[in-house]
Scaffold this motif. Structure first.
Motif, PDB file in Angstrom:
ATOM      1  N   UNK A  22     -61.413-154.333  -7.611  1.00  0.00           N
ATOM      2  CA  UNK A  22     -60.373-153.394  -7.168  1.00  0.00           C
ATOM      3  C   UNK A  22     -60.124-152.332  -8.242  1.00  0.00           C
ATOM      4  N   UNK A  23     -60.005-151.080  -7.807  1.00  0.00           N
ATOM      5  CA  UNK A  23     -59.819-150.011  -8.758  1.00  0.00           C
ATOM      6  C   UNK A  23     -58.408-150.078  -9.360  1.00  0.00           C
ATOM      7  N   UNK A  24     -58.331-149.736 -10.632  1.00  0.00           N
ATOM      8  CA  UNK A  24     -57.023-149.710 -11.282  1.00  0.00           C
ATOM      9  C   UNK A  24     -56.218-148.523 -10.722  1.00  0.00           C
ATOM     10  N   UNK A  25     -54.907-148.687 -10.499  1.00  0.00           N
ATOM     11  CA  UNK A  25     -54.140-147.549  -9.986  1.00  0.00           C
ATOM     12  C   UNK A  25     -53.962-146.480 -11.062  1.00  0.00           C
ATOM     13  N   UNK A  26     -53.705-145.256 -10.609  1.00  0.00           N
ATOM     14  CA  UNK A  26     -53.396-144.168 -11.554  1.00  0.00           C
ATOM     15  C   UNK A  26     -51.907-144.168 -11.815  1.00  0.00           C
ATOM     16  N   UNK A  27     -51.518-144.020 -13.077  1.00  0.00           N
ATOM     17  CA  UNK A  27     -50.093-143.881 -13.397  1.00  0.00           C
ATOM     18  C   UNK A  27     -49.799-142.407 -13.628  1.00  0.00           C
ATOM     19  N   UNK A  28     -48.846-141.874 -12.871  1.00  0.00           N
ATOM     20  CA  UNK A  28     -48.520-140.456 -12.960  1.00  0.00           C
ATOM     21  C   UNK A  28     -47.035-140.297 -13.233  1.00  0.00           C
ATOM     22  N   UNK A  29     -46.674-139.373 -14.126  1.00  0.00           N
ATOM     23  CA  UNK A  29     -45.248-139.222 -14.413  1.00  0.00           C
ATOM     24  C   UNK A  29     -44.520-138.481 -13.294  1.00  0.00           C
ATOM     25  N   UNK A  30     -43.304-138.916 -13.008  1.00  0.00           N
ATOM     26  CA  UNK A  30     -42.413-138.176 -12.113  1.00  0.00           C
ATOM     27  C   UNK A  30     -41.122-137.971 -12.894  1.00  0.00           C
TER      28      UNK A  30
ATOM     29  N   UNK B 153     -54.090-144.967  -4.014  1.00  0.00           N
ATOM     30  CA  UNK B 153     -55.045-144.247  -3.191  1.00  0.00           C
ATOM     31  C   UNK B 153     -54.384-143.029  -2.595  1.00  0.00           C
ATOM     32  N   UNK B 154     -55.117-142.316  -1.712  1.00  0.00           N
ATOM     33  CA  UNK B 154     -54.498-141.129  -1.127  1.00  0.00           C
ATOM     34  C   UNK B 154     -54.794-141.006   0.361  1.00  0.00           C
ATOM     35  N   UNK B 155     -54.838-142.151   1.023  1.00  0.00           N
ATOM     36  CA  UNK B 155     -55.060-142.135   2.468  1.00  0.00           C
ATOM     37  C   UNK B 155     -53.987-142.968   3.157  1.00  0.00           C
ATOM     38  N   UNK B 156     -53.929-142.827   4.485  1.00  0.00           N
ATOM     39  CA  UNK B 156     -53.045-143.681   5.273  1.00  0.00           C
ATOM     40  C   UNK B 156     -53.891-144.826   5.792  1.00  0.00           C
TER      41      UNK B 156
ATOM     42  N   UNK C 219     -55.082-127.099  -1.104  1.00  0.00           N
ATOM     43  CA  UNK C 219     -54.047-127.251  -0.084  1.00  0.00           C
ATOM     44  C   UNK C 219     -52.753-127.829  -0.634  1.00  0.00           C
ATOM     45  N   UNK C 220     -51.673-127.601   0.125  1.00  0.00           N
ATOM     46  CA  UNK C 220     -50.339-127.969  -0.333  1.00  0.00           C
ATOM     47  C   UNK C 220     -49.913-129.334   0.171  1.00  0.00           C
ATOM     48  N   UNK C 221     -50.677-129.894   1.129  1.00  0.00           N
ATOM     49  CA  UNK C 221     -50.216-131.135   1.753  1.00  0.00           C
ATOM     50  C   UNK C 221     -50.855-132.345   1.097  1.00  0.00           C
ATOM     51  N   UNK C 222     -50.052-133.388   0.990  1.00  0.00           N
ATOM     52  CA  UNK C 222     -50.567-134.668   0.495  1.00  0.00           C
ATOM     53  C   UNK C 222     -50.124-135.742   1.477  1.00  0.00           C
ATOM     54  N   UNK C 223     -50.739-136.903   1.399  1.00  0.00           N
ATOM     55  CA  UNK C 223     -50.186-138.049   2.112  1.00  0.00           C
ATOM     56  C   UNK C 223     -48.875-138.363   1.401  1.00  0.00           C
ATOM     57  N   UNK C 224     -47.772-138.385   2.161  1.00  0.00           N
ATOM     58  CA  UNK C 224     -46.424-138.471   1.563  1.00  0.00           C
ATOM     59  C   UNK C 224     -46.331-139.529   0.480  1.00  0.00           C
ATOM     60  N   UNK C 225     -45.658-139.179  -0.589  1.00  0.00           N
ATOM     61  CA  UNK C 225     -45.322-140.167  -1.608  1.00  0.00           C
ATOM     62  C   UNK C 225     -43.861-139.993  -2.017  1.00  0.00           C
TER      63      UNK C 225
END
Lengths: 240, 351
Positions: free
Chosen positions: A1-9, A19-22, B236-242
């Protein structure tokens, strides 16, 4: 399993991106991560918010450091086992379709080339996965709508859609939790409250639950509505 | 028994009960709410010796007129609206005593967007999900879930003598060398880049830190829409919502940034180039439409040390006030003065 990315908010939150999909599996992993992290009761962690594909971890920067927290988050993520969900918690929403409460049912039927009865049958058939809550308090982002029911959103959103309205917009179905402007086609209404701020349990659903709509007649609709008003309604919840 | 209340004679433009916000419910889609200028609310509570996070009033653009129904300590902070008590000026950023029946009039300076009024003991409306903050869109929290109206009576908690005060004070002097915090110091607004900074061109990242952005009229407790140099996306400006946080700088397809504020949605489907750090949000909350702001990218570490410094500053005011209570009590001289056979207790203290 790929390690998740940590991103600052900002200075008080970290996004743990899986990931970046539904995708139900990806979303399941996000929720497992949130549950696992929450069960550790780490001082300084305020909450873990699951979304479709990432978790947003809110923390008190005076109580824990970024470095400590990053290590912990990666450790929790790597400790997750790939177990598919064993049971599904399904909340049933009694729904009155069509008529005054579902004014767009005829439009959805004509757009999709189905009869009103077929639209109701297709919509009330599946158990929809609640990927996450957002948009308004208690609003479930649900997946699993039959592609045959996809209808483009209203070109001009309604200025006010009553809470409890059940709608379809694009490939999604949803239930308005507040009276808000909205672009969904409204095909029905449920008297059950998904958000009730004055209740001891203000939110009916949480991420990972499932929702099934059950078509009811006017008589049952009114009975449920009355029970909800009196505070005696018990949500229909099944573990499947 | 404690049933002190303060009555709203005029509500101002948009005045709500706010505290530090509703924490721990974003996973249910519940916005945090809370004071937009948290610093102003925090200081007003410190000046009164309230519990940190006590609820006060946040007024937008035009402050309220209030009548005290019992003797009540209060403090006005944020935008300096030159408040008056029964027609006489009282200082902002001070603990002041409002006598029973007296009227506090706040207004607008035309310089800042929000002022805060805290009361000794805090506003004591019911806790909803752990907070008294008003979230008007869902009619949740605060005073009946809505902005104040004329005739409302706000319940207050139990008050004590503010720190640094001695009996007989009407206005508590501030510790020597202490100045109300400056808003100008917070410009440019510091920003931590991410979580989707990698979805913008390098020109966009550069523009964010080098150009001015104007606050538009379309700015409220949910978000501040800014207008300035277009921030271009790479894909693009859209992402899968987070998830979003208060301070997130969201950039939709038009390339103009929107800074999410206290009542913002908890999730969003637009790229976020960065996030305004929590200590700098008060300045944005005070910026009027038509005015400009600038940004500067900083590291998370820098942002966190700013937050630590903030906490230290609050503590040092607290300590200075506590110290002042002791020295003033020691230096004060008490006399009994008899006038026409009637005894009066008099305290004389150095200024």
């Amino acid at each position: 399993m790929r390690e998740p990315r940590l991103l600052p908010a900002g200075d008080s939150a970290i996004v743990v991106e899986f990931g970046d999909t539904i995708d139900p599996q990806l979303n399941h992993r996000v929720r497992q991560f949130c549950l696992s992290l929450t069960s550790l009761n780490v001082p300084g962690i305020i909450e873990a918010v699951p979304t479709y594909r990432s978790a947003l971890v809110q923390y008190d920067p005076l109580a824990c450091t970024w470095a400590e927290l990053s290590d912990l988050l990666l450790k929790v993520a790597s400790g997750l086992r790939e177990v598919p969900p064993q049971r599904r918690r399904v909340t049933v929403l009694p729904t009155l379709y069509g008529g005054e409460k579902g004014p767009d049912l005829p439009y959805v039927a004509s757009y999709t080339g189905l009869s009103a009865e077929e639209v109701i049958a297709l919509h009330s058939g599946p158990a929809y996965l609640v990927y996450m809550l957002g948009f308004t308090p208690g609003y479930p982002y649900m997946g699993g709508l039959d592609p045959k029911l996809a209808v483009p959103r209203l070109a001009t959103p309604r200025l006010k859609t009553p809470a409890g309205s059940v709608g379809i917009g694009g490939a999604q179905t949803g239930v308005y939790t507040l009276a808000t402007p909205g672009g969904f086609h409204i095909i029905g209404h449920t008297p059950v409250r998904l958000f009730d701020p004055d209740s001891t349990a203000p939110f009916l659903l949480e991420a990972g639950n499932f929702v099934r709509f059950r078509s009811v007649c006017m008589e049952e609709y009114l009975r449920v509505e009355q029970a909800v008003g009196l505070g005696t309604y018990k949500p229909e919840v099944h573990d499947e | 028994m404690n049933n002190r209340t303060v009555r709203v004679l005029e509500p101002g433009f948009f005045t709500t009960v706010q505290d530090r916000g509703r924490l721990g419910y974003r996973r249910f889609g519940m916005p945090s709410s809370g004071a937009m200028d948290m610093r102003a609310l925090d200081y007003s509570n410190v000046l009164l010796g309230n519990e940190p996070g006590s609820a006060g009033l946040e007024a937008t653009l035009l402050g309220p007129v209030l009548e005290f129904l019992e003797d009540t300590w209060f403090s006005v902070t944020g935008d300096d609206c030159e408040p008056t008590l029964d027609g006489k000026r009282v200082p902002s950023w001070h603990a002041c005593l409002g006598r029973k029946g007296s009227v506090l009039r706040t207004g607008s300076s035309g310089r800042g967007a929000r002022l805060y009024i805290a009361f000794g003991g805090g506003v004591d409306t019911p806790l909803v999900m752990g907070s008294r903050s008003t979230y008007v869109a869902a009619r949740t929290g605060g005073y009946l879930g809505r902005a104040l109206r004329a005739g409302d009576c706000l319940p207050l908690g139990e008050q004590r003598l503010p720190p640094g005060a001695i009996k007989g004070d009407l206005v508590v002097p501030l510790p020597e060398a202490w100045q109300p915090p400056s808003y100008a110091d917070l410009l440019p607004l510091r920003v931590v880049l991410g979580p989707q900074a990698d979805r913008f061109t390098s020109e966009a990242i550069c523009a964010l830190s080098s150009s001015e952005y104007i606050v538009t009229n379309d700015s409220d407790r949910m978000g501040y829409r800014l207008s300035g140099e277009t921030l271009k996306h790479t894909s693009g400006a859209d992402i899968v919502s987070d998830g979003t946080v208060v301070g997130s700088i969201q950039v939709p397809g038009h390339g103009q940034p929107i800074v999410l504020m206290a009542d913002c949605q908890t999730t969003g489907g637009y790229t976020k180039i960065g996030c305004v750090i929590s200590t700098d949000l008060p300045l944005l909350a005070q910026t009027l439409p038509g005015r400009a702001v600038r940004f500067r990218a900083v590291t998370v570490d820098e942002a966190i040390s700013a937050r630590r410094q903030y906490a230290l500053n609050l503590h040092s005011l607290q300590a200075a006030l506590a110290n002042q209570s002791i020295t003033r009590a020691q230096n004060a001289k008490h006399y009994i003065l008899t006038v026409s056979g009637k005894a009066h207790k008099i305290t004389v203290e150095p200024i």
